[in-house]
Design a protein around this motif. Structure first.
Motif, short mmCIF file in Angstrom:
data_model
loop_
_atom_site.label_atom_id
_atom_site.label_comp_id
_atom_site.label_asym_id
_atom_site.label_seq_id
_atom_site.Cartn_x
_atom_site.Cartn_y
_atom_site.Cartn_z
N ARG A 86 43.44 30.26 33.74
CA ARG A 86 43.36 29.83 35.14
C ARG A 86 42.53 28.56 35.24
NH1 ARG A 86 40.54 33.70 38.77
NH2 ARG A 86 38.91 33.16 37.28
N PRO B 248 44.71 37.64 47.49
CA PRO B 248 43.92 36.57 46.87
C PRO B 248 42.90 35.91 47.78
CG PRO B 248 46.16 35.83 47.31
CD PRO B 248 46.14 37.31 47.53
N SER C 222 45.24 40.60 43.11
CA SER C 222 46.45 39.80 42.98
C SER C 222 47.28 39.83 44.24
CB SER C 222 47.29 40.29 41.79
OG SER C 222 47.91 41.53 42.07
N ARG C 223 47.15 40.92 45.02
CA ARG C 223 47.92 41.05 46.26
C ARG C 223 47.15 40.56 47.48
NH1 ARG C 223 48.60 46.08 47.62
NH2 ARG C 223 47.39 47.14 46.00
N SER D 82 50.04 40.51 33.56
CA SER D 82 50.94 39.70 34.37
C SER D 82 50.37 39.40 35.75
CB SER D 82 52.30 40.39 34.52
OG SER D 82 52.19 41.55 35.32
N LYS D 83 49.32 40.14 36.15
CA LYS D 83 48.76 39.96 37.49
C LYS D 83 47.54 39.05 37.54
CE LYS D 83 50.59 44.43 38.91
NZ LYS D 83 50.29 45.85 39.22
N ILE D 84 46.85 38.92 36.40
CA ILE D 84 45.69 38.02 36.34
C ILE D 84 46.03 36.61 36.83
CG2 ILE D 84 44.19 36.77 34.73
CD1 ILE D 84 42.98 39.38 35.21
N ILE E 257 42.34 44.60 39.63
CA ILE E 257 43.15 43.41 39.34
C ILE E 257 44.39 43.39 40.24
CG2 ILE E 257 44.64 42.31 37.61
CD1 ILE E 257 42.56 43.29 35.50
N ASP E 258 45.04 44.54 40.35
CA ASP E 258 46.23 44.62 41.19
C ASP E 258 45.90 44.29 42.65
OD1 ASP E 258 49.10 45.76 41.74
OD2 ASP E 258 47.78 46.83 43.13
N SER F 244 48.29 44.60 34.05
CA SER F 244 47.24 43.66 34.46
C SER F 244 47.45 42.26 33.89
CB SER F 244 45.88 44.19 34.06
OG SER F 244 45.57 45.38 34.75
N LEU G 47 47.88 35.65 39.06
CA LEU G 47 48.06 35.61 40.51
C LEU G 47 46.73 35.54 41.26
CD1 LEU G 47 50.84 38.36 40.84
CD2 LEU G 47 51.13 35.88 40.62
N ILE G 48 45.63 35.73 40.53
CA ILE G 48 44.30 35.64 41.13
C ILE G 48 43.85 34.19 41.08
CG2 ILE G 48 41.91 36.43 41.01
CD1 ILE G 48 42.94 38.95 39.60
#
Length: 351
Positions: free
Chosen positions: A278, A200, A197-198, A241-243, A193-194, A239, A245-246
């Motif tokens: 999302r 995409p 997110s970085r 908070s990062k979902i 996930i991380d 995770s 960002l995907i």
């Protein structure tokens, strides 16, 4: 007798001092020693020495040494596809004039991120399913401090390791042409996930199994005795908070064991809610569309525990169908990208 026994005041002070000392020691151990609890890379015993190779399972592979940006050597396995292996799904039709390189480039590449115990060698049978049944190229990552990789594990370090693996694929002359799928189990799901997110625009899809919303939120369940000290957990893996960002157009398959004794299924359900958001309705050119949700799926396995969900009936069929469905998604993405490039070229020409 009165001179022999300590006074209540003295006893109370001594008890208080002892409690304070033990509490301070306990807090210190929790804060500074938590990496040993979170990343038990030497468990089961021998995991830092005995690492099985894909050849032990009759799988072709390349022993891969990746150098990270902070000068750590990761010893991973790369399983590139081969035309002649003779197994896989029936839908794969290999033209006789297709070269080995072209075939490799035509298949997805799966990056495998394993859980916090054991080493990559313990997951070779899973890699074999991706390789044989789904005909995927497979990069089996070995985190720092695990298996034969150098260094010591930490959240910062594992994030660098994951990026190193992705950079290897995206700079490879053949693999860079392939759709990239991240497969993560438990803490490996947090790593996936991380990474997504970085990056995409580089990740095609994710398959997540029995992962958590964040480590601090998991501590009270996984280690009840340390629950009161959860606030000291500096390994966050947040995770939830990062979902968001995907991109909503990135397909995600979530697989949860209802009887997971380590990560309560509620964690996966919360992450699923974040994934589903999302796909909230958005206005595009005046019309409302449900974006992304149709590309996400959540499955719960009634008898799945933390370490055996991947053995439950229907698990690998779901993964196989999900990966097969990505073909149309990739083609659509390529069409949109091509269309955007054409529009950009036309705009430049008109200028």
């Amino acid at each position: 007798m009165s001179g022999f026994f300590p006074s209540l005041e003295t006893f109370a002070k001594g008890t208080l001092a002892t409690a304070a000392t033990l509490s301070t020691l306990g807090i210190g151990l929790v804060y500074y020693g938590q990496n040993y609890l979170i990343y038990p890379s030497a468990f089961p015993p021998g995991s830092r020495i005995d690492v099985a190779a894909p050849s032990d399972f009759e799988l072709p592979y390349e022993a891969l040494e990746l150098k990270t940006s902070d000068d750590i050597t990761l010893r991973c396995y790369m399983l590139p596809q081969r035309k002649e292996i003779g197994y896989g799904e029936a839908f794969i039709d290999i033209p006789p004039d297709m070269t080995e390189e072209q075939f490799i480039a035509s298949r997805p590449t799966v990056m495998m991120f394993h859980g916090n115990g054991g080493n990559l060698g313990h997951r070779i049978p899973l890699a074999g399913i991706f390789f044989k049944r789904m005909r995927c190229n497979v990069l089996m990552m070995c985190y720092r401090g695990y298996g034969h990789s150098e260094g010591s594990p930490s959240e910062k370090g594992l994030r660098i390791d994951a990026q190193t693996g992705l950079d290897y694929i995206t700079s490879h002359p053949i693999l860079k042409q392939t759709p990239i799928i991240l497969y993560g189990q438990s803490i490996g799901g947090a790593v996936a996930i991380d990474l997504a997110s970085r990056n995409p625009d580089k990740i095609t899809a994710l398959v997540l199994e029995n992962t958590f919303t964040s480590l601090p939120s998991l501590v009270p369940h996984a280690l009840p005795v340390l629950g009161p000290f959860a606030f000291l957990c500096h390994q966050k893996w947040d995770s939830a908070s990062k979902i968001p960002l995907i991109p909503p157009t990135t397909p995600i398959l979530m697989l949860s064991g209802a009887r997971d004794e380590i990560v309560p299924r509620e964690h996966m359900r919360v992450l699923w809610e974040a994934v589903a958001k999302r796909g909230e309705r958005k206005k595009i050119n005046g019309s409302e569309y449900k974006v992304g949700l149709e590309r996400a799926k959540y499955m719960e396995f009634e008898y799945g525990g933390h370490n055996d969900t991947c053995t439950q009936p229907g698990y690998w069929s779901a993964v196989s169908e999900f990966i097969a469905s990505l073909r149309s998604h990739v083609l659509e993405k390529q069409r949109v990208s091509s269309s955007s490039s054409s529009s950009s070229s036309s705009s430049k020409a008109s200028l």
